[in-house]
Design a protein around this motif. Structure first.
Motif, PDB file in Angstrom:
ATOM      1  N   LYS B  91      -0.057  -2.233  -1.268  1.00 34.10           N
ATOM      2  CA  LYS B  91      -0.919  -3.361  -1.436  1.00 34.10           C
ATOM      3  C   LYS B  91      -1.202  -3.583  -0.054  1.00 34.10           C
ATOM      4  CE  LYS B  91      -0.471  -8.133  -3.277  1.00 34.10           C
ATOM      5  NZ  LYS B  91      -1.490  -8.540  -3.055  1.00 34.10           N
ATOM      6  N   MET B  92      -0.220  -4.201   1.007  1.00 35.44           N
ATOM      7  CA  MET B  92      -0.614  -4.473   2.200  1.00 35.44           C
ATOM      8  C   MET B  92      -1.487  -3.694   3.057  1.00 35.44           C
ATOM      9  SD  MET B  92       1.862  -6.362   5.119  1.00 35.44           S
ATOM     10  CE  MET B  92       1.042  -6.706   6.758  1.00 35.44           C
ATOM     11  N   ALA B  93      -1.128  -2.389   2.800  1.00 35.66           N
ATOM     12  CA  ALA B  93      -1.876  -1.163   3.743  1.00 35.66           C
ATOM     13  C   ALA B  93      -3.093  -1.100   3.236  1.00 35.66           C
ATOM     14  CB  ALA B  93      -1.124   0.074   3.345  1.00 35.66           C
ATOM     15  N   LEU B  94      -3.476  -0.991   1.898  1.00 41.92           N
ATOM     16  CA  LEU B  94      -4.687  -1.109   1.204  1.00 41.92           C
ATOM     17  C   LEU B  94      -5.690  -2.350   1.694  1.00 41.92           C
ATOM     18  CD1 LEU B  94      -3.847   0.322  -2.136  1.00 41.92           C
ATOM     19  CD2 LEU B  94      -5.351   1.559  -0.715  1.00 41.92           C
ATOM     20  N   GLU B  95      -5.012  -3.298   1.605  1.00 44.28           N
ATOM     21  CA  GLU B  95      -5.615  -4.563   1.855  1.00 44.28           C
ATOM     22  C   GLU B  95      -6.039  -4.722   3.378  1.00 44.28           C
ATOM     23  OE1 GLU B  95      -4.272  -7.094  -2.024  1.00 44.28           O
ATOM     24  OE2 GLU B  95      -3.245  -7.682  -0.126  1.00 44.28           O
ATOM     25  N   ASN B  96      -5.376  -4.002   4.134  1.00 45.36           N
ATOM     26  CA  ASN B  96      -5.827  -3.868   5.732  1.00 45.36           C
ATOM     27  C   ASN B  96      -6.614  -2.814   6.364  1.00 45.36           C
ATOM     28  OD1 ASN B  96      -4.592  -6.448   7.116  1.00 45.36           O
ATOM     29  ND2 ASN B  96      -2.865  -5.969   5.519  1.00 45.36           N
ATOM     30  N   GLY B  97      -6.971  -2.038   5.129  1.00 45.64           N
ATOM     31  CA  GLY B  97      -8.041  -0.895   5.224  1.00 45.64           C
ATOM     32  C   GLY B  97      -7.467   0.333   5.524  1.00 45.64           C
ATOM     33  N   PHE B  98      -6.316   0.307   5.307  1.00 43.16           N
ATOM     34  CA  PHE B  98      -5.578   1.921   5.400  1.00 43.16           C
ATOM     35  C   PHE B  98      -5.359   2.419   4.101  1.00 43.16           C
ATOM     36  CE2 PHE B  98      -3.757  -0.792   8.866  1.00 43.16           C
ATOM     37  CZ  PHE B  98      -4.231   0.144  10.098  1.00 43.16           C
ATOM     38  N   HIS B  99      -5.737   3.768   3.865  1.00 40.72           N
ATOM     39  CA  HIS B  99      -5.752   4.842   2.932  1.00 40.72           C
ATOM     40  C   HIS B  99      -4.089   4.818   2.675  1.00 40.72           C
ATOM     41  CE1 HIS B  99      -9.695   5.853   3.157  1.00 40.72           C
ATOM     42  NE2 HIS B  99      -9.630   5.949   4.462  1.00 40.72           N
ATOM     43  N   VAL B 100      -3.487   5.246   1.472  1.00 40.25           N
ATOM     44  CA  VAL B 100      -2.199   5.145   1.201  1.00 40.25           C
ATOM     45  C   VAL B 100      -1.949   6.667   0.465  1.00 40.25           C
ATOM     46  CG1 VAL B 100      -0.562   4.056  -0.278  1.00 40.25           C
ATOM     47  CG2 VAL B 100      -1.973   2.866   1.201  1.00 40.25           C
ATOM     48  N   ILE B 101      -0.825   7.150   0.964  1.00 35.11           N
ATOM     49  CA  ILE B 101      -0.328   8.168   0.157  1.00 35.11           C
ATOM     50  C   ILE B 101       1.359   7.676  -0.015  1.00 35.11           C
ATOM     51  CG2 ILE B 101       0.379   9.829   2.230  1.00 35.11           C
ATOM     52  CD1 ILE B 101      -0.328  12.075  -0.002  1.00 35.11           C
TER      53      ILE B 101
END
Lengths: 378, 378, 378, 378
Positions: B91-101
């Motif tokens: 959640k935090m990664a996505l909300e700060n603009g980072f893609h996630v695996i």
């Protein structure tokens, strides 16, 4: 031995005949091989039997053989007909003093199976049932390992019996094996579950020594127009707490006759596959062993059911022959008033009852969507 | 890439790192490898990372990396923590603009999974889930064969995932992998079913393209004192009428990591085993074929996921690397404003939702003995 | 690391690159990937290397890198060209202070191999040879078992390396891998025997610790127009009295890359197959064991060369990566003035000499019909 | 049939008996089972033979049976003694009008073999030799595939026959099977090469239809005190240009009875293993097929030598029984003045000659270090 059923175009009749004579303990001397007297005679001639001992009906055979002088008549009958004739033939043979060995499932339904128990118990004669897969040496070894605690208490059993030969409606292709097996009047209430599911059930109970206590089944008929199930998936619970899965199928396309079983206990696990029957795997967290006939230190049971040095593969016929040979030993013991040697075991009328109870239970379970678990009641 | 979790004593973190760099598409440049700053630093040094990009917490990493100049910061995070941290980190990664695996199961529970869908859809960023077994070339081939009708309509699916490594109470033996996987607070509501049952479910749905519609489950906890299931047997029904069996276990003693799947259709059947992943069997009533990477005419999908000539075995890392490479391709496409190439697919947030729904459904089913079938509802 | 050879359309160059970076011990920072500067640059860009470290020739790379400040230049070169360039590239690298890891066969002929020994010994630098099949954990275990007497004195070794990919004249089909391997100017005096026969020879000597003392060879060229042998059958005699058979082939039609070895001693035998590399069989007259990575009590050597829990298959890349990682450890030890840890072994220049001597010996034997046994002389 | 040799403690005698009766074509009615009249009688009784047809010597049996009325005497003798008695027993049987089926190697030496050819040709009687491995359905299929060009012209043949049962000096452990097989007076000039090397030679020539033209052999005796070879490695050359390798061993420790053969041609390759005899692999560069009994479209030859539906494994006894059944068919054809049907083939006196010539050639080659190739001369 006198055979009932098994004309030249049958499959399992010839298996029984070869299995019977394999160990020089049994001679085929009479038979009623078909409901067609012509076919029966033709089969008898192909087997070099004298015409006078090839009969037109099993009733005729039983009565005529009974009249022959002792020592010159059959000692037992082998019943290899479609299922619906098992009970009447067995009943008449037993009631006329002949021992019986019979193909499986033992009868057309559970009531007949129970009646047969009564008859066997009353006559005191020997009754064998050809759950042939228990005749393999590595199955004997597996059972012995469980008994001797090599696996510890059993937790899980997975037994699988996929076949693919009925993926199409072979019963409308004039394919004799398919026709009677998909006909409730001759096969009984179950299709795949009766023909091969009972083998899976028998094998699981035989190796583990555990009895299924309840189950949850989902049977299907995939081929349009088929009258009986051609596939079934079953969750198992065993007495004592082990869990399991059983599935059997005639529509697992491309599978030949792929019976396999996995047994897991607190200390280790076993794996056996019928199509490579001379390999038994024994695995723990620490080591993995391949157990093979005639290699190393095997159980007395495994040794008593193999005939060849290591690496000379024995197969389906030999396992089947083990059932016949052990049955013959028991018949001989009966004749001589001795108890049979338990090392040479074979499936009995009680295994037959469990098979029919299994069929009843999976059908009841499958037809009932409101109850998850159906008790396995004999 | 910046990794969250995966300190030196973890197992899967190192797999992700190797998988990420395998195809020269991804560089590991930052990380927060442990909740212990010391362990995190030590891991970073062992990986030759500069200290300033090894962080004490994932929050710190995300915020600090965001501040770095474009081109000199991470493009995505890889989440390899125990399950309970997946959602907050993603959640935090996505909300700060980072893609996630992210490793699987995707979140601690179904609600988090659904919330994550919302976030992914809102941000429009790339989200990958490491259901790594779908990365094998022969799994790609299997899916392609089903899609192209080589099996005909599917009738039956058997998917099995026996392991034996938790046959004893390893969680009380100071065995880190066992401890968190058997702890509901970190692992979620399911044990074996969450850790490996979801892989089995994902693989079955991936290859067949069918969705499970309802199921009947029997979960067990065999090891005394264990908090979560360590074994489960499940009957499956798929949309469209196929039936199936799924079982997964951590107490199948002696089994290593024996994921296998059998798929049967009207025209043929397939068999694939993860422990010999380069062999796919395709069988019909008429013929039996061994399909192998780089041999003969394979699908574009199979070819796109192998790297070696015939007979040079690729394994677990390479399948895992396929997921990472395909994810990297999608990230690059996103950066360049292109659609991703569907040939290079990877599991997504929607697969993650199905995994959590599967966990919820098997638990609900197992706890309810009065209903046989439980609907599979996302 | 700077790579020599291995442009995008090569096979083994990409294997080396992935193997090199696999364990986070090595970084690819420079390269001369082709004799065509354009191809070299294109390869460098695909690998995200800066243009200034992608060179037009290996000579240029070695000299330019040498000029870079310490810590910012390559530590070693990886040579993955066709065979004829191995020696000049290795010689120049070593003489300019770079360690070398090189594909096999080590040189074009035995004289070059011996010269290389002199150079390596004189420079004191680390030289590794990628006889990658010795990098498999189960090969390490096999060697350890022989060393520890589990097999007793060795009596017989059978090593087989059938491939079928050159069953047709692929060298006239514009197939790059085939063209140089069948060209004496680039491949050396042997075809199949050089390319894969040397692997078989190396594997047999590695596992058994025995040296071939004499042999009797029959090499053939089956494909019309081919310049080198594409098949060879060899009788082996080892120092100490063991006997053996080695055969290698590129025209064993339908075979993929089926290297396998059987070792028999007074006490037991071993069997290992490269295509299923995670299984080692250990058989005696009394028992048969399956030995697998991460299962039970393995040697330190086997443990040091696996990275995953049981049942997660490692393959060709991982075995190759073991060679690179161990080489990197030795380079690091060299840098730090420490002796290398023998647990992390890798093939050396002396293995390379034996490979070239093997080639010379089988060719000499094959060409001489009047003498049965040809001494194996380095 | 009257059997010569094969008392209760023998191995192969019981195999012959079971094989003979397997298909209801042959009856065992007489025998001389041992050179000890007591053992002979005991064996006869165990087989339920009347005492008057159990004889003290084969001479007595042949003469006495000849005196019995036609239709009530044996039609042929089955010779299962140690090798040195094959010739005198076969000679006397043939010269008194009885057909003969005999174990292999056919005689004690090549001269006897040639003399036997003369006798067979002169009497015009049927002579069968139990190279039983050619009786397997998948061996028939392999031969048919070669004949029909599925492999193209043959280039390479690898035939291997490792056993481990003589890894110790069992002949000094009172082990009957070991004692005579390692005694030149009873076994002939070769040990492993005679007992099993001849099977390998026969199988290779049978499947490929090619004859070995010259060879280069290295025989060994590894067990101290043993009188005959217990291991042999041989390079083969076939008429027409194919090359090959044959090795056979009784000291390949841990091996059971692992006969296997690989045949490679211009178009494809075959692989067959006796220990899993129902699987034949057919591989080309484009595809890999598993060929199995009763699956799909098989040759008439394969179909004529199997008895069961798919997945019901037939093994060693059934292959052996195929030899006996086919021999019986030929005897019957002879009686009826018909030519025998070539579909039901079996090894003949000419195969026996090749076996003895093979023994002579490998011994000559092995003893001669100055010549590489020894011509294979019958």
């Amino acid at each position: 031995m006198g055979q009932i059923g098994g004309s030249l175009d049958a499959f399992i009749g010839a298996v029984h005949r070869r299995a019977a004579i394999f160990d020089h303990e049994i001679e085929l001397v009479a038979g009623c091989f078909s409901q067609s007297p012509e076919k029966s005679k033709a089969t008898g001639r192909a087997l070099y039997l004298p015409d006078e001992r090839v009969y037109d009906s099993f009733e005729q055979m039983i009565l005529a053989e009974k009249e022959r002088p002792e020592g010159d008549r059959i000692d037992f009958v082998s019943i290899v007909t479609p299922n619906h004739l098992h009970f009447p033939a067995a009943k008449m043979a037993l009631e006329n003093g002949f021992h019986v060995i019979c193909d499986k499932p033992m009868t057309l339904n559970l009531q007949e199976a129970k009646d047969l128990v009564t008859i066997v118990e009353k006559t005191g004669l020997v009754f064998g049932l050809t759950h042939n897969y228990t005749g393999y040496p590595m199955v004997k070894e597996a059972r012995d390992m469980v008994r001797n605690g090599k696996l510890g208490p059993i937790r899980k059993v997975v037994v699988e019996y996929p076949q693919g030969w009925l993926s199409k409606d072979e019963e409308h292709n004039d394919y004799k094996q398919a026709i009677w097996r998909t006909d409730p009047a001759r096969s009984g209430a179950a299709g795949a579950m009766g023909d091969i599911g009972t083998h899976a059930e028998n094998l699981a109970e035989y190796i583990t020594g555990l009895k299924i206590s309840e189950l949850c089944a989902d049977l299907s008929t995939f081929v349009p127009g088929r009258q009986l199930d051609d596939d079934g998936n079953v969750l198992l619970r065993f007495e004592g707490g082990a869990k399991g899965v059983l599935h059997a199928s005639q529509i697992s396309n491309g599978e030949e006759n792929s019976l396999k079983i996995y047994v897991y206990g607190e200390l280790g696990g076993l794996e056996w596959r019928q199509m490579e029957p001379n390999t038994l795997l024994y695995k723990t967290q620490e080591s993995q062993r391949i157990i093979r006939p005639s290699v190393g230190d095997l159980s007395a049971a495994a040794k008593a059911h193999g005939r060849l040095p290591a690496g000379h593969p024995e197969g389906f016929f030999e396992a089947f022959a083990n059932i016949y040979r052990n049955f013959a030993y028991a018949v001989r013991a009966h004749m001589e008033g001795r108890p049979a040697d338990p090392l040479y075991d074979f499936p009995t009328v009680y295994d037959g009852v469990r098979g029919l109870a299994f069929i009843d239970t999976v059908i009841a379970s499958s037809q009932n969507d409101s109850t998850k678990w159906t008790k396995f009641v004999e």
